[in-house]
Design an enzyme around this catalytic site. Structure first.
Site, PDB file in Angstrom:
ATOM      1  CB  SER A 144     -13.882  23.598  56.065  1.00  0.00           C
ATOM      2  OG  SER A 144     -12.602  23.766  55.802  1.00  0.00           O
ATOM      3  CE1 TYR A 157     -12.709  23.151  61.591  1.00  0.00           C
ATOM      4  CE2 TYR A 157     -11.624  22.639  59.453  1.00  0.00           C
ATOM      5  CZ  TYR A 157     -12.552  23.490  60.028  1.00  0.00           C
ATOM      6  OH  TYR A 157     -13.068  24.311  59.805  1.00  0.00           O
TER       7      TYR A 157
END
Length: 253
Positions: A144, A157
């Site tokens: 990501s 995350y």
């Protein structure tokens, strides 16, 4: 550019929806036989049906990527179905954190790290021997843009995606001379069902998400799928250990 995939086999985890589904469909459109895996059997079987209805060949195998025995069984299933593995897209992941670091829970930490990090590690652990048996192949992991920098209110995350990049780079170097390439794709905000659920009640938040990207919109799942196929293709034969941002310019700011 020709992808030269015809007759080969690809595995897609997290293939029940979103980026995983789009990538499974893209692989199949290039002539690959595709194994779709997810904990969501209904969605996974739906992806397989879409592939078959378009004339492609696919199989669904349910797998919880946090469990070693299930990941091993998944690889056994790939071999039983198609006899080989050439490409793997380790895309299964979760995103459940919505607060500052000191507000997080141990349960959130364990869940996020379990799927996003342990899951990628277990998949590569069992995929690499199959690729070596074929004389090489390619793996793409879903990281990501949060793995390339900070992600306020998503620190766990972000840490998990930084870890995915670390696993990707380390595996790439370990197996570079064995013709196994390992790369990561780093999406920004992508128009998935998850995105729509999160922002449908507040259009202003959706507008803000679009404005985060210099191109003025969020990404499409097909754009991530195209990046994954490129990283698997012969066109990327000199590319390994790379983290490819597909982010509408967000990380260039």
């Amino acid at each position: 550019m020709s992808m030269t995939f015809s007759g080969q086999v690809a595995l897609v985890t997290g293939g029940a929806a979103g980026i995983g589904r789009a990538t499974a469909l893209a692989f199949a459109a290039e002539g690959l036989r595709v194994v779709v895996s997810d904990v969501d059997a209904t969605g996974g079987e739906g992806t397989v049906e879409l592939i078959r209805s378009a004339g492609g060949e696919a199989t669904f195998i349910r797998c919880d990527v946090t469990r070693d025995a299930e990941v091993k069984a998944l690889m056994d299933g790939v071999v039983a179905a198609y006899g080989r593995l050439d490409y793997a897209f380790n895309n299964a992941g979760i995103e459940i954190e919505k607060g500052k670091l000191a507000e997080g829970s141990e349960a959130e930490f364990d869940a996020i790290m379990g799927v996003n990090v342990k899951g990628v590690w277990l998949c590569m652990k069992h995929e690499i021997p199959l690729l070596l048996a074929q004389g090489g192949g390619a793996i793409v992991n879903t990281a990501s843009v949060a793995g390339l920098g900070a992600a306020p209110k998503m620190s766990i995350y972000a840490a998990s995606k930084h870890a995915v990049i670390g696993l990707t780079k380390s595996a790439a170097i370990e197996y570079a001379k064995k013709k196994v390439r390992v790369n990561a794709v780093c999406p920004a905000v992508i128009d998935t069902d998850m995105f729509r659920r999160a922002y449908e009640a507040d259009p202003k938040k959706a507008e803000f998400a679009a404005a985060m990207h210099p191109v003025g919109r969020v990404g499409k799942v097909e754009e991530i799928a195209a990046a994954v196929l490129y990283l698997c293709s012969d066109g990327a034969s000199f590319t390994t250990g790379h983290s490819l941002a597909v982010d509408g310019g967000a990380t260039a700011i």
